[in-house]
Every structure is written in C-alpha cells, then in structure tokens.
Design a protein around this motif. Structure first.
Motif, short mmCIF file in Angstrom:
data_model
loop_
_atom_site.label_atom_id
_atom_site.label_comp_id
_atom_site.label_asym_id
_atom_site.label_seq_id
_atom_site.Cartn_x
_atom_site.Cartn_y
_atom_site.Cartn_z
N ILE A 46 0.84 -1.20 0.00
CA ILE A 46 0.00 0.00 0.00
C ILE A 46 0.87 1.25 0.00
O ILE A 46 0.59 2.23 -0.69
N THR A 47 1.96 1.22 0.77
CA THR A 47 2.87 2.36 0.83
C THR A 47 3.49 2.63 -0.53
O THR A 47 3.56 3.78 -0.99
N LEU A 48 3.95 1.58 -1.22
CA LEU A 48 4.56 1.76 -2.54
C LEU A 48 3.53 2.27 -3.55
O LEU A 48 3.85 3.13 -4.39
N ALA A 49 2.31 1.75 -3.48
CA ALA A 49 1.27 2.20 -4.40
C ALA A 49 0.96 3.68 -4.17
O ALA A 49 0.81 4.45 -5.12
N GLY A 50 0.89 4.07 -2.90
CA GLY A 50 0.64 5.47 -2.59
C GLY A 50 1.79 6.36 -3.03
O GLY A 50 1.58 7.47 -3.54
N LEU A 51 3.02 5.87 -2.84
CA LEU A 51 4.19 6.63 -3.25
C LEU A 51 4.19 6.84 -4.76
O LEU A 51 4.45 7.95 -5.26
N ASN A 52 3.87 5.80 -5.52
CA ASN A 52 3.83 5.90 -6.97
C ASN A 52 2.76 6.89 -7.43
O ASN A 52 2.97 7.68 -8.35
N GLU A 53 1.63 6.87 -6.74
CA GLU A 53 0.52 7.74 -7.11
C GLU A 53 0.81 9.21 -6.79
O GLU A 53 0.55 10.11 -7.59
N LEU A 54 1.38 9.45 -5.61
CA LEU A 54 1.57 10.82 -5.15
C LEU A 54 2.87 11.46 -5.64
O LEU A 54 2.92 12.66 -5.86
N TRP A 55 3.92 10.64 -5.84
CA TRP A 55 5.23 11.22 -6.12
C TRP A 55 5.65 11.07 -7.58
O TRP A 55 6.25 11.97 -8.16
N TYR A 56 5.34 9.92 -8.19
CA TYR A 56 5.89 9.63 -9.51
C TYR A 56 4.88 9.75 -10.65
O TYR A 56 5.29 9.81 -11.81
N LYS A 57 3.60 9.75 -10.36
CA LYS A 57 2.57 9.69 -11.40
C LYS A 57 2.74 10.80 -12.43
O LYS A 57 2.61 10.56 -13.64
N ASP A 58 2.99 12.02 -11.97
CA ASP A 58 3.06 13.16 -12.87
C ASP A 58 4.49 13.57 -13.21
O ASP A 58 4.71 14.63 -13.82
N ALA A 59 5.46 12.76 -12.81
CA ALA A 59 6.87 13.12 -13.02
C ALA A 59 7.37 12.74 -14.41
O ALA A 59 8.44 13.17 -14.83
N GLY A 60 6.60 11.95 -15.15
CA GLY A 60 7.04 11.50 -16.47
C GLY A 60 7.90 10.25 -16.36
O GLY A 60 8.57 10.02 -15.35
N GLY A 114 15.80 -5.22 5.40
CA GLY A 114 16.10 -3.81 5.58
C GLY A 114 16.67 -3.18 4.32
O GLY A 114 16.36 -2.02 4.00
N PHE A 115 17.50 -3.93 3.61
CA PHE A 115 18.03 -3.45 2.34
C PHE A 115 17.00 -3.59 1.22
O PHE A 115 16.78 -2.68 0.43
N GLY A 116 16.34 -4.75 1.19
CA GLY A 116 15.46 -5.07 0.08
C GLY A 116 14.26 -4.14 -0.06
O GLY A 116 13.86 -3.80 -1.18
N VAL A 117 13.70 -3.68 1.06
CA VAL A 117 12.50 -2.85 0.95
C VAL A 117 12.83 -1.44 0.46
O VAL A 117 11.93 -0.70 0.05
N MET A 118 14.11 -1.07 0.47
CA MET A 118 14.50 0.24 -0.05
C MET A 118 14.78 0.21 -1.55
O MET A 118 14.78 1.25 -2.21
N VAL A 119 15.03 -0.98 -2.10
CA VAL A 119 15.40 -1.10 -3.51
C VAL A 119 14.29 -0.60 -4.45
O VAL A 119 14.59 0.08 -5.44
N PRO A 120 13.00 -0.93 -4.21
CA PRO A 120 11.98 -0.44 -5.13
C PRO A 120 11.95 1.08 -5.29
O PRO A 120 11.55 1.57 -6.35
N ILE A 121 12.39 1.81 -4.27
CA ILE A 121 12.42 3.27 -4.38
C ILE A 121 13.40 3.68 -5.48
O ILE A 121 13.12 4.59 -6.28
N GLU A 122 14.54 3.00 -5.54
CA GLU A 122 15.51 3.31 -6.58
C GLU A 122 15.00 2.87 -7.96
O GLU A 122 15.31 3.51 -8.97
N ILE A 123 14.21 1.81 -7.99
CA ILE A 123 13.63 1.38 -9.27
C ILE A 123 12.64 2.44 -9.76
O ILE A 123 12.65 2.82 -10.95
N PHE A 124 11.80 2.93 -8.86
CA PHE A 124 10.88 4.02 -9.22
C PHE A 124 11.67 5.23 -9.72
O PHE A 124 11.32 5.84 -10.74
#
Length: 292
Positions: A46-60, A114-124
């Motif tokens: 849910i956190t990642l979905a919200g992050l994608n919607e609020l932070w990356y959706k309009d960033a191109g 601890g490392f793995g949950v931070m990786v998707p942020i770099e993928i985004f």
C-alpha cells in the motif's frame, strides 16, 4: 533521496514492531509469522502504491537509468538512507524473534529485508524523468543493513544506534519548493537542518550511567542548491560540513509494563534530544549547551 512516505512507513512499521516480545517457545510460532508476513507485505505494498501515485505519477517516465547524485547535499541524504535501512533491519529481526525464529536467522533475514525494501524506491527513481536511480543510495541502504547485522553478530545486540534531529534554518524560505514550505516539509527536505548521529551505549563497554550515551554527528549547512557549484553560481557561499560530539539521553533506560509507553519510548529514542554538544567545522569549534 528518502521520500516522505517511506520515512513515515518506517516509523509506522517500527511503531508496530516495537510492541513485539520474544516468544518463550522453542518452536517457530507459525501463526505469528504468518500474521507478520501478511501484515507487513500488505502495508508495504500500500505504501509503494501510494508513493507511486503521489510522487511519480506526474513526473514522467523514461527508460531505466542511473543518476550520479553522490556529490549532492554533502551526502546528508545518504545518511537518511543509512538510518532507515538500519531500523528496518532491526525492526524486522525483532518481529521475527517475536515469532520465535532463532536470533541469528532473524538478524540475517532482517538485514536482507532492511536493504530489500529500499530497492523499489531506486527502481521508481530509475524510471522517473525527474530523478534516476542512485547507486550511492543503494550503497547507503546496504551500509545501514550491514551496520545492524555486524553488531548483531559481534555483540548479539545493537549497541550503537543511528539517530536523527532537526532544527529550522533560514535556507528553506530561499527555495521553499525544494527545501520545504513550512515545518512538516522542511523536516524531510531541508538538509541544512537535519543532523544524523551515532549514539553509543557506553554502559555496554564501561561503567557509565545507563541513561547517558556518547554521540557523534554529521550535518552540513549553506546548501541552498544540491551541489557546491550551483550555490556558487547563484551567488551563495560554498556549503560546509559540520561534525559533532556530545552527550545523548538513552530513553530505553525507562522501564514500563505498558506496551503503549514502550512503543512511544522506542520511537522517541530514534530522536537525538537536546544536550551539550561540541561542533567542528571550517567555521571553527563551537560549544552548544543544548544542541538539537
């Protein structure tokens, strides 16, 4: 860069895990383990979905690429990654031990999580036109997880804890869109006001008050823009690093049977409280009676 929602997720994650008590049984509690895995997976998704919607959706969007931001913000942002990965590793290990998974296995899995949950942020970031994945962020994430695991292997417990503090500065009003417009945004965005610490449990190494630690810190100031040359081109002085050594209060010395109070203590202890501190920088040495 540590996103606001991920930092909030870390705090909420810890808020839940801090109530966990290690089980007495010698067998893995499969019910607890299932509850932990499902709950944390759903919450993180849910956190990642919200992050994608609020932070990356309009960033191109773009093809995945790396972006070298290692010389930005005097690496203060990297220490934020370090802290988040450390506490995610610590919290996950605690939760697994609550499920009665053996400590060595809990610590290893905790560090990997601890490392793995931070990786998707770099993928985004890598697919976003506004950012790009940062190898430096990944190194900081790995360092935070390794810092927890190394202590767990050496001492069977963490004895040196990352901490965070913040004070408002005069730099945020100069670029409010980047450094934050108002207190909540400035806490996450104004790196001039952020200080990251390592608080050492001195009583684990020598005779020392249980409630008092020695702390060293790192910060920087003068960063209106991310890079030194950008500050100079805009007519601002070169940013400079700050290093600190001082005293810190260990709130874990407060003992309570209340799970709510213990949870608040656990979260509050991530914050470095005001205490006597020496500051060292290119501007000289200063003593602060109460630095935050």
């Amino acid at each position: 860069m540590v996103r606001n929602s991920i930092t909030l997720f870390v705090l909420l994650f810890l808020f839940t895990l801090s109530q966990a008590q290690v089980a007495d049984s010698t067998q893995v509690n499969k019910k607890r383990l299932r509850t932990f895995v499902i709950g944390s997976t759903v919450g993180y998704s849910i956190t990642l979905a919200g992050l994608n919607e609020l932070w990356y959706k309009d960033a191109g969007h773009q093809s995945f690429r790396f972006f070298n931001d290692d010389d930005e913000w005097k690496q203060v942002d990297k220490t934020g990654h370090f802290l988040s990965a450390f506490y995610l590793s610590y919290g996950t290990s605690r939760a697994l031990q609550w499920c009665n998974v053996k400590p060595k296995k809990s610590d290893l899995v905790g560090a990997l999580v601890g490392f793995g949950v931070m990786v998707p942020i770099e993928i985004f970031d890598g697919f976003s036109q506004a950012y790009g994945a940062s190898a430096g962020d990944l190194v900081a994430d790995a360092a935070g997880a390794a810092f927890y695991l190394g202590q767990a292997r050496l001492w069977k417990e963490p004895r040196i804890f990352p901490k965070f503090s913040f004070h408002r500065t005069d730099y945020a009003p100069l670029r409010p869109n980047t450094l934050g417009d108002g207190m909540p945004g400035e806490i996450f965005k104004d790196y001039n006001g952020q200080t990251y610490w390592l608080s050492v449990d001195m009583d684990k190494f020598m005779r020392f008050p249980r409630w008092l630690n020695i702390v060293v810190g790192h910060g920087a100031e003068g960063m209106v823009y991310a890079r030194v040359n950008e500050n100079l081109a805009a007519g601002y002085p070169a940013p400079y690093r700050q290093f600190y050594i001082g005293l810190d209060f260990d709130l874990r010395a407060i003992k309570s049977r209340s799970k709510v109070l213990n949870t608040l203590i656990f979260v509050a202890n991530m914050i470095k409280l005001p205490a006597p501190t020496f500051e060292f920088s290119s501007k000289g040495t200063r003593f602060h009676a109460f630095y935050f």
